[in-house]
Every structure is written in C-alpha cells, then in structure tokens.
Design an enzyme around this catalytic site. Structure first.
Site, PDB file in Angstrom:
ATOM      1  N   LYS A 126      -8.658   0.271   4.946  1.00 24.81           N
ATOM      2  CA  LYS A 126      -7.435   1.086   4.960  1.00 24.81           C
ATOM      3  C   LYS A 126      -7.761   2.572   5.102  1.00 24.81           C
ATOM      4  CE  LYS A 126      -3.302   1.565   1.977  1.00 24.81           C
ATOM      5  NZ  LYS A 126      -2.628   0.929   0.811  1.00 24.81           N
ATOM      6  N   GLU A 135      -0.821  -7.413   2.048  1.00 27.84           N
ATOM      7  CA  GLU A 135      -1.888  -6.568   1.498  1.00 27.84           C
ATOM      8  C   GLU A 135      -2.377  -7.112   0.142  1.00 27.84           C
ATOM      9  OE1 GLU A 135      -0.569  -2.667   0.305  1.00 27.84           O
ATOM     10  OE2 GLU A 135      -2.558  -1.779   0.607  1.00 27.84           O
ATOM     11  N   CYS A 195      -0.750  -1.156   5.116  1.00 24.67           N
ATOM     12  CA  CYS A 195       0.325  -0.571   4.294  1.00 24.67           C
ATOM     13  C   CYS A 195       0.651   0.894   4.622  1.00 24.67           C
ATOM     14  CB  CYS A 195       0.000  -0.742   2.813  1.00 24.67           C
ATOM     15  SG  CYS A 195       1.480  -0.533   1.758  1.00 24.67           S
TER      16      CYS A 195
END
Lengths: 379, 379
Positions: free
Chosen positions: A191, A114, A228
């Site tokens: 994300k 990430e 993540c």
C-alpha cells in the site's frame, strides 16, 4: 449513517420506488450504459451473489478477451476478540466457500477486501494481539492455503493481508499478494498511501509501501492493486495505468458518512481517467473490540470502528458501473468484462493521447524545489 | 439520450418519487452532506434560479471566508446561423440579465459556460463565419462589455471565449478571461487539453494552451479555470491545486449518453482529491446549423451537435455537491461557500500530506524516456 438505520443499498431503494422510463433515465445517468444480468447457479452459500456482464463491441482483429472478476466482501466470521488461530481458521472456512462459489461461476481473477483475514483492528492502536495476524507474503499460511485453491480452480487470487517481512527486520506492511492460476506466488504490492484520519490509525502499524506500482501480467490480463486509501490519490491510479494495467482492484475497509458519498466517485473516476476497469471492494459489518478507544473526534471512547458499508462494485473505462453489493450482507460480485474495452475507450476519448505528461513531469519536479513559486496572477 | 425524451433533472425525479427517510438515505449517499436553500428574491428573469449554501464549521482564528459563486448555463439566444453581430448583441442582452440577477443575489464570482458568446460551432469544421467570433482577450468587445458590469456589481467575472491573439500571428485559442471586481483585466487561461472525439473538432480551430495553470488571486479567493475537456485530466486538476486554487471553474459544452454519466463524477472527484471547490457549468439546448456535417460515428450527416444537457453544479472539498440545474432550461446557480473548508478538509483527510509527489515526479520523468520499461511482474 447518523440517524439513519442501515439499509441494503441505493439500488434497492431506486428499484423499489421508480418505474419504467423514469427508472431508466435515472439509471442511465447514475450508472451509465446498462449491464446484463448473468445467470447465477443455485449453489449452497451464506452470502449474496450478484453477477453481471458489461457489454463491449466486438473488433475485427482482436478476439474478445473475456475475464470474469470476483469481488468478495465479508464480515469477520467470529467476534473480533476471538483467539487469533480460531479467527484465521474461521476465515479460511468462509474464504473456501466464497472461492468455491466463484469457481462455480467461472471466475478468473478473485480479490478479497483489505486485510481480509483479520479484524480491522488498527482503530485500537493496540499492538497485541493484532500484529500476530501478520504473515509472510510468500510463505505465510494464508498464501499457502490460497495457492492450493488457486491451482484447483485455475483462478488468480489477490489476497490483501497484513504482511510480516521477516527478512527485513520483522517489519509490517499492508500488502496484497498475487497468486497465479497455477497456484504460484507471482508477487506482492505494498500500500503506497497510508491514512491518518479518524480511526484509520494504520500509520501506527506500517509504513508507506516501497514496491512502486507493479502490474501483474496474468493469463487473464494485466492486473494491479490500489489498496484502500490509495483510491483518494489520482497519481497512484495514473501510475498503474502508465505501467499498463487493465484491471485495478481497490480492496478497502471504509466507514462513515464522510466516506460513503466518495465511494461511488473515486474508483469510477479512476476507471474513466485511466481507461481500465476498477474493482472497488469494501468490508462489511461492525467489528466490536474488547477495549475501548477514542477516534480523535471529540466523542467518548467506544469499542467499534463504525459500520463498514460494503457496496462493492465494478466500474468500466467507459464510465459504466455495476450496481453495488449490499451495505449490510456478505456478498460475492461476479462481473464479466472484455479487456478490449480499455483500448477502445482510449481510442474513443483520447485522454491518454492528450494528457501532456511532459508538462506535468516538469511541474512536479518544480513543485518539489525549495524555492517553488506557485503560478499566481494578481494585480 | 437515446430513446428517452429530455427531462428536467435527476433530482426532480428523485424528489417526486422518494419520500422521507428513503429520500434522505439516497440523497446522503449520492450528494453528501445536506446543502441549505438560500432565499431567492423575486426578480424579473428568463431563466431558472437555484441557490444554496454549503455549511462549513467555524474556526477559532480565521473568520469565515464566505464567497458566493454564480454559474450561468444558457442556450444560444438566436438560431446558430444568425449574423455574428446580431448573435453577439443578443448574447450581451442575455448576459446582462443574468449578471444583474446574480448581483441581486450578492454573487462575488460569476462564470459563464465555455465559449459562451457564440454557438458551439466547432462540430461544423467550417472556419467561416465562426472564426469571426474570436476576440482579443484583453481588448475585445466582450471583455470591454463585461468590465463595466464587473465594476458596477463589484463582481469577478470569468468569461470563456474564443480568443484571437492578434499580437501572435492572429492565432486562435480557447481561453477564459478573468476580470476583477473593479473591472480590471486580471489575465487569461488557455485550455490545456483539446479533444478529438465525435463532434468535438476543436483541434481544427485551436491548439493546446500555453499559459500553464494560473491561479488568479482575487478579493474573493484564489480561483482557476479548467476548461471543458480538461476535467477528464486529473493532472490538470492537480496542477491548479499545486498553485493554490480554492475554487476551480469548469466551463463546458458537452453532450451525449457517453458523456452524461461522467458529468457528476469528474468535477466532484477533483474537488475531493484536491481540497478545493469545483464549479461545473454546461451549455444547454440544441444548436442547429445551416449546413450538414458528419460526426465520425458512421451515422448520416446531420445539422446539430445533440443536446447539451446543462446540469451545472458545485462540488465541495468534503465531497458534498449541490443539486444540478435543469437539463433543458437556462439557469443561474448561486452557491455560498466558505473557503475555509479547503484547508479544513486537507487537515481532516490528509490527502496532500500523504501524496508522495517525489515518487510521482520521478515516475513521470522516467515514463517520458525513450527506453521506459513499465513495472510489469510476470513469471
């Protein structure tokens, strides 16, 4: 790891202390069916390499669809307070070495961690200079740099970066860029789930993603990216499955003794529940910033985020997983997988056939209603 | 376990071979924050007892809400082909001992394994005599038997049985009966997800449950039951959370080298993702039937289902878990938990706040439409 010195890996301790049948018993329960070691060529490198193949039965009508994934975990190559341009160049140099090594091992799909090309500076809550690391997903210098390498190596590259959307009010996003093996920009995913815990002050910088759950059809299978904190959300994983993913990468940056016991659980559970391969990639090392900051945990101000514990691994739909990379070193994990396993496992266990989506679609719509009454039984 | 003799547990091998700091490093990553041993009184018993407390920080406004759960895993007490009435009586005798031991350890909520009062005979695909084991949830002999003990011991008892619904056409269900600590029948939950794999021929006997996702409000917290194969379904776990569960029991009966690596993953992932405690209970031992049957795996007909590997455990919302019970012995696992941890962990990680249910409600409704087009990005 409170009170414990950093150490290489769970696997290294198990291998050192357990022998023969006892080792195999433990390994079978903790890691599932055995993986096979792949040969590692002697190439110059500044990082560990581990390489495995995950065995998969052959079928009659479909040929094996072998894909080699490459997961790269790394420390920042310069101290966090270095100048932005210097850091980016050092990152490019390191990335070039990792990508060349991956190419030498015939990797087809490569994924970075990430926000790979910058310090994980969101702990500071400072906007300057960290927002300067943000780049256009499609036309930024990192994408341009990687496009050439992707074409040269015939490799799909997934590049999770801090994105600057110059067309939409200069907003920032936590995004993963997908470049295909001809060097073409294929698209991006933003994300979906943004943390608000400890030093993960990401909501200070960017908002929840608005790109849905795209699956990228590449020449090496249908890939998706769950960035993540999204790994904590079973619905996020499910959505990629519903859109047809065969491999889901989870580029991450995570630390801490509360997080680490979860690391081996969540991506592996996602592989099992959704019948696809998951690739968990964590940052490694400790990043020290110039100015102190607090962590919302009652402790004194300090200058580092804690130890990113690496331990990147690949999990298969049948529940098997590879050993993890080191908890302390830069590393490249190369894993050969057969995408045919996805459908094989779905046929075997039947989790998708039996999942009764209609019942849950109905429930989720009811939960959102202002007069929702939970189904509680009491005397 | 192909080629490997049955052995006690992963934990026994780790404890035997690892020392001091290395053991603690491994334990921390594999099991999370330490649990505390509880004293075990010397009581007459024919099974192992393990007992732990899972530490939880105190709050200012709420007092600790300490609950002791009891998980009982057991072999069938007589050979599988025994007469039905003989088997039931032997089961009652064994259950009585386990419940008395649990009471001596101040257990508040006790749960048996799946279809606890009968052989797990669904592998045979024979209807006779196995359907004779089915009982009314509310008025059957097993419920009546347990109601007296529940009242005597001031204990909630969860009793997963093969249910006969005499009011609705004598249909069969895989159900869990909840009896409160005053001995009153509180209600039942029917297994939502039914397997069709290997020897799990349960769909031959009963249908997918029609009782939704009830959460039972007891004097010792809000409890729910996710029966066996439902642990593979993240939406099933989620639905219990949405209805407010604090403890979800997973009474199971599972075997095999494909299943065992999943055992430590799925219930623990559910605890993490949903901010509640999960209690995984597996049958133990090998059950040998009178007539041979095949398993749909190309292998010759045989008379047993394989080895149920026990390994019952409790997982906490913070990702910690207890050691497992034995893989081969009958056992009672007593764990003291503080229900306050559920909200504490939700506040800490924020998974529920960030889960964007509206996005997924929308997606699930679209997936079910006949013209659903997956979100696939290609050149």
């Amino acid at each position: 790891m409170s009170g414990l010195k950093e150490f290489q890996s769970v696997e290294s301790i198990l291998k050192k202390n357990l022998l023969g049948e006892e080792y195999e018993k433990i390994r079978q329960i903790l890691y599932g069916r055995p993986v096979v070691n792949l040969e590692i060529p002697s190439i110059p490198k500044n990082f560990d390499i581990q390489a495995y193949s995950i065995p998969c039965p052959e079928e009659q009508l479909r040929k094996p669809r072998l894909v080699r994934v490459g997961l790269f975990q790394h420390q920042i190559p310069l101290p966090a307070p270095s100048k932005v341009q210097d850091m980016k160049e050092a990152m490019f140099k390191m990335a070039r070495e990792a990508l060349d090594a991956a190419a030498a091992m015939n990797v087809n799909v490569f994924c970075f961690q990430e926000a790979w090309n910058m310090p994980f500076a969101f702990c500071t809550r400072e906007k300057y200079p960290w927002c300067e690391y943000a780049e256009s997903a499609q036309n930024g210098p990192t994408t341009t740099f990687l496009q050439k390498i992707a074409e040269q190596h015939n490799m799909v590259i997934i590049s999770p970066i801090l994105e600057r959307d110059e067309i939409n009010s200069d907003t920032l996003w936590n995004a993963a860029v997908v470049i295909d093996n001809h060097g073409d920009y294929l698209g991006k995913h933003r994300k979906n789930h943004i943390p608000r815990v400890g030093d993960f002050n990401e909501s200070t910088y960017y908002f929840e993603g608005n790109t849905g759950h795209p699956v990228f059809q590449t020449e090496f299978g249908k890939v998706a990216i769950n960035i993540c904190y999204g790994r904590h959300h079973p619905l996020n994983w499910l959505a990629f499955e519903l859109n047809g993913a065969e491999i889901v990468f989870n580029p991450s940056a995570t630390v801490g003794d509360l997080s680490e016991p979860l690391w081996g659980i969540e991506c592996r559970n996602a592989a099992i529940a959704n019948g696809y391969f998951t690739c968990a990639i964590n940052r490694v090392g400790t990043e020290v910033f110039e100015n102190e900051f607090t962590s919302g945990n009652g402790k004194p101000a300090h200058k580092d985020f804690g130890h990113f514990y690496g331990s990147s691994y690949v999990a298969a739909p049948n529940g098997s997983r590879t050993p993890g990379l080191s908890r302390i070193n830069n590393g490249l994990l190369v894993v050969e997988i057969d995408l045919n396993m996805c459908r094989q496992v779905k046929d075997h266990w039947g989790f998708q056939m039996t999942q009764r989506l209609d019942m849950y679609a109905d429930l989720l719509s009811k939960v959102l209603a202002p007069d929702f009454k939970p189904q509680i039984i009491k005397k």
